[in-house]
Design a protein around this motif. Structure first.
Motif, PDB file in Angstrom:
ATOM      1  N   ILE A  46       0.835  -1.204   0.000  1.00  0.00           N
ATOM      2  CA  ILE A  46       0.000   0.000   0.000  1.00  0.00           C
ATOM      3  C   ILE A  46       0.869   1.253   0.000  1.00  0.00           C
ATOM      4  O   ILE A  46       0.559   2.249  -0.672  1.00  0.00           O
ATOM      5  CB  ILE A  46      -0.947  -0.014   1.219  1.00  0.00           C
ATOM      6  N   HIS A  49       3.451   0.520  -3.565  1.00  0.00           N
ATOM      7  CA  HIS A  49       2.894   0.007  -4.823  1.00  0.00           C
ATOM      8  C   HIS A  49       3.902  -0.876  -5.561  1.00  0.00           C
ATOM      9  O   HIS A  49       3.881  -0.956  -6.790  1.00  0.00           O
ATOM     10  CB  HIS A  49       2.429   1.162  -5.728  1.00  0.00           C
ATOM     11  N   ILE A 125     -11.763  -6.732  -3.956  1.00  0.00           N
ATOM     12  CA  ILE A 125     -12.017  -5.476  -3.264  1.00  0.00           C
ATOM     13  C   ILE A 125     -11.052  -4.432  -3.810  1.00  0.00           C
ATOM     14  O   ILE A 125      -9.826  -4.566  -3.677  1.00  0.00           O
ATOM     15  CB  ILE A 125     -11.838  -5.644  -1.734  1.00  0.00           C
ATOM     16  N   LYS A 126     -11.595  -3.406  -4.428  1.00  0.00           N
ATOM     17  CA  LYS A 126     -10.749  -2.422  -5.087  1.00  0.00           C
ATOM     18  C   LYS A 126     -10.008  -1.529  -4.104  1.00  0.00           C
ATOM     19  O   LYS A 126      -8.906  -1.076  -4.384  1.00  0.00           O
ATOM     20  CB  LYS A 126     -11.603  -1.549  -6.025  1.00  0.00           C
ATOM     21  N   ASN A 127     -10.633  -1.309  -2.961  1.00  0.00           N
ATOM     22  CA  ASN A 127      -9.967  -0.496  -1.927  1.00  0.00           C
ATOM     23  C   ASN A 127      -8.970  -1.365  -1.179  1.00  0.00           C
ATOM     24  O   ASN A 127      -9.348  -2.193  -0.350  1.00  0.00           O
ATOM     25  CB  ASN A 127     -11.017   0.078  -0.971  1.00  0.00           C
ATOM     26  N   GLN A 128      -7.680  -1.191  -1.477  1.00  0.00           N
ATOM     27  CA  GLN A 128      -6.644  -2.058  -0.891  1.00  0.00           C
ATOM     28  C   GLN A 128      -6.536  -1.881   0.613  1.00  0.00           C
ATOM     29  O   GLN A 128      -6.238  -2.835   1.338  1.00  0.00           O
ATOM     30  CB  GLN A 128      -5.290  -1.758  -1.535  1.00  0.00           C
ATOM     31  N   VAL A 129      -6.798  -0.664   1.092  1.00  0.00           N
ATOM     32  CA  VAL A 129      -6.740  -0.429   2.539  1.00  0.00           C
ATOM     33  C   VAL A 129      -7.818  -1.232   3.250  1.00  0.00           C
ATOM     34  O   VAL A 129      -7.575  -1.815   4.317  1.00  0.00           O
ATOM     35  CB  VAL A 129      -6.876   1.076   2.851  1.00  0.00           C
ATOM     36  N   LEU A 130      -9.011  -1.280   2.661  1.00  0.00           N
ATOM     37  CA  LEU A 130     -10.089  -2.071   3.252  1.00  0.00           C
ATOM     38  C   LEU A 130      -9.717  -3.546   3.290  1.00  0.00           C
ATOM     39  O   LEU A 130      -9.964  -4.241   4.288  1.00  0.00           O
ATOM     40  CB  LEU A 130     -11.375  -1.868   2.450  1.00  0.00           C
ATOM     41  N   HIS A 131      -9.114  -4.037   2.227  1.00  0.00           N
ATOM     42  CA  HIS A 131      -8.687  -5.440   2.210  1.00  0.00           C
ATOM     43  C   HIS A 131      -7.628  -5.694   3.273  1.00  0.00           C
ATOM     44  O   HIS A 131      -7.628  -6.742   3.932  1.00  0.00           O
ATOM     45  CB  HIS A 131      -8.135  -5.795   0.826  1.00  0.00           C
ATOM     46  N   TRP A 132      -6.733  -4.738   3.448  1.00  0.00           N
ATOM     47  CA  TRP A 132      -5.696  -4.863   4.481  1.00  0.00           C
ATOM     48  C   TRP A 132      -6.316  -4.905   5.875  1.00  0.00           C
ATOM     49  O   TRP A 132      -5.880  -5.671   6.736  1.00  0.00           O
ATOM     50  CB  TRP A 132      -4.730  -3.683   4.351  1.00  0.00           C
TER      51      TRP A 132
END
Length: 469
Positions: A46, A49, A125-132
């Motif tokens: 994140i 990249h 899930i496009k939002n990588q922070v949410l996946h994290w």
């Protein structure tokens, strides 16, 4: 009560139990280490990249799931074995351990639900922070589960405040349905939270750090092996995360948590102290080294190992597992990981010295084999020291003896009337069969990881950026 074996069962049962618990600890340690690495790698992705960290996070999320899946099944087997082989344990200690096991159930459900969600939503899930964040929740479930399990294990060595061990047979002439003479209860229902008292937390975090150190040492050795062969920069990036973290955690383990745990043993269990420190004498005798480490003087006297009856004493080999395995190998792991950390983090400074380059080459090539060896044996040494140190009692407490004799060690005996079910018969052939299963399950998990890595999907490759952390 003398701990006498019946029908040859106790020895077989202890060996089977010990192997099963240690194998399950290895599986749990592997999950804790790999899920943490997945979360750390995704965080680095994140920030940078860099596709390498994305691939690493995704790979270790799958590996952690393999260890969790096989470990959960294996844990069920171990729990069934403990309930069956040590059925008295549930009868006498159920009230004491109900709270942490109840909380552990929610932690386990968190793992079961969220870990698959974390693994199967890569690129969904496009939002990588949410996946994290989902990955953090999955890791939290694992660590909170370990926290509650280790709280129970801690109580077996150090009796929590407010927990009472009552010998029903001595008090009333009766026992629990002819199986055990003992019952364990809290002085007050609110005391159940004392399972998480200060001493338990020292034990808990000591165990959690050991799990991460062991797993990351093995992973670091694998990356180090390939880095020596191909010198790929992404492997060095990984080593710069793994090795310094291992060095820091090993230092905390030894100088902070190890010291605090040693103080607890010093205060609460003089018999275990005598076994760990190798005080193989009878009566009071001055031990200058232990006296200096514990009290800052050289003239403090300690009760020796042979001051207590043979049936109360832990096995003498605890001294070897404590000093040789845990202490010495732990120090060597700190030296190897510390030396490599300095080399990887400050190559410009040390690279100007030929002796430093030669020394770094030695630590690299030997570290491939020695670091996981040191970590594994230090972990085994710590586990055996903790578990064997409480033998042959559970919920140990030491009280001063008014007549000047060695402190009175009280607890629940392992043998008949205590933890061992007197109706139990465990033949040798059955013990061997169970041991084979206990060894096969972790081997299966390792083989599954091997198959996955051998045929791992090819993620989208991009040029590795030279990002330093």
């Amino acid at each position: 009560m003398v701990d006498q074996p019946i029908l040859g069962a106790p020895t077989d049962v202890r060996v089977v139990t010990a192997v099963g618990v240690l194998a399950h600890l290895a599986m749990a340690s592997s999950f804790l280490g790999t899920i943490l690495l997945a979360v750390v790698a995704e965080y680095l992705y994140i920030r940078s990249h860099n596709q390498f960290w994305y691939n690493t996070a995704r790979t270790f999320s799958v590996i952690s799931t393999i260890f969790f899946g096989v470990g959960a099944a294996f844990g069920t087997l171990v729990e069934f074995g403990l309930v069956t082989l040590w059925s008295n344990f549930i009868s006498l200690i159920g009230e004491a351990i109900v709270l942490p096991f109840y909380l552990e159930l929610f932690a386990f459900l968190t793992e079961v639900i969220i870990l698959p969600l974390y693994v199967f939503t890569w690129n969904k899930i496009k939002n990588q922070v949410l996946h994290w964040i989902i990955g953090i929740a999955a890791a939290f479930g694992g660590y909170y589960s370990a926290y509650n399990i280790l709280a129970v294990m801690a109580s077996l060595s150090m009796r929590p405040p407010g927990l009472e061990v009552i010998n029903l047979y001595q008090a009333t002439g009766q026992n629990v349905v002819g199986l055990t003479d003992y019952v364990v209860k809290w002085a007050s229902p609110a005391d159940a939270w004392n399972m998480f008292w200060w001493g338990a937390n020292v034990f808990i975090f000591h165990g959690i750090l050991a799990a991460v150190i062991l797993t990351w040492s093995i992973i670091a050795a694998i990356y180090l092996y390939f880095y020596i062969r191909d010198k790929k920069p992404e492997r060095l990036m990984m080593l710069k995360i793994l090795v310094p973290t291992m060095a820091i955690l090993t230092a905390i383990q030894g100088f902070v948590l190890g010291h605090l745990q040693g103080e607890l043993v010093l205060q609460d269990d003089p018999l275990k102290l005598a076994a760990l420190e190798g005080m193989f004498w009878s009566g009071l005798k001055v031990d200058p080294l232990t006296s200096f480490l514990a009290y800052g003087t050289f003239n403090h006297a300690f009760w020796g190992y042979f001051s207590w009856p043979a049936y109360e004493r832990p096995p003498a080999f605890v001294f070897i597992f404590y000093w040789v395995f845990m202490v010495i190998f732990g120090i060597l792991l700190g030296i190897w990981s510390g030396a490599l950390s300095l080399w990887y983090l400050f190559p410009g400074f040390f690279g100007s010295f030929s002796w430093a380059r030669a020394l770094a080459n030695f630590f690299e090539r030997s570290g491939v084999y020695l670091m996981p060896f040191f970590a594994a044996f230090a972990s085994i040494g710590g586990a055996v020291s903790a578990e064997s140190g409480r033998y042959p009692f559970i919920l140990v407490q030491a009280d001063p003896n008014p007549n000047g004799s060695p402190p009175i060690i009280t607890g629940v005996p392992v043998g008949p009337g205590g933890l061992l079910n007197p109706t139990l018969y465990f033949p040798v052939w059955l013990a061997v069969l169970v041991l084979i299963v206990e060894i096969a399950m972790p081997s299966l998990a390792v083989f599954m990881v091997y198959l996955y890595l051998r045929r791992a999907p090819k993620y989208v490759e991009t040029e590795v950026k030279a990002v330093e952390y």
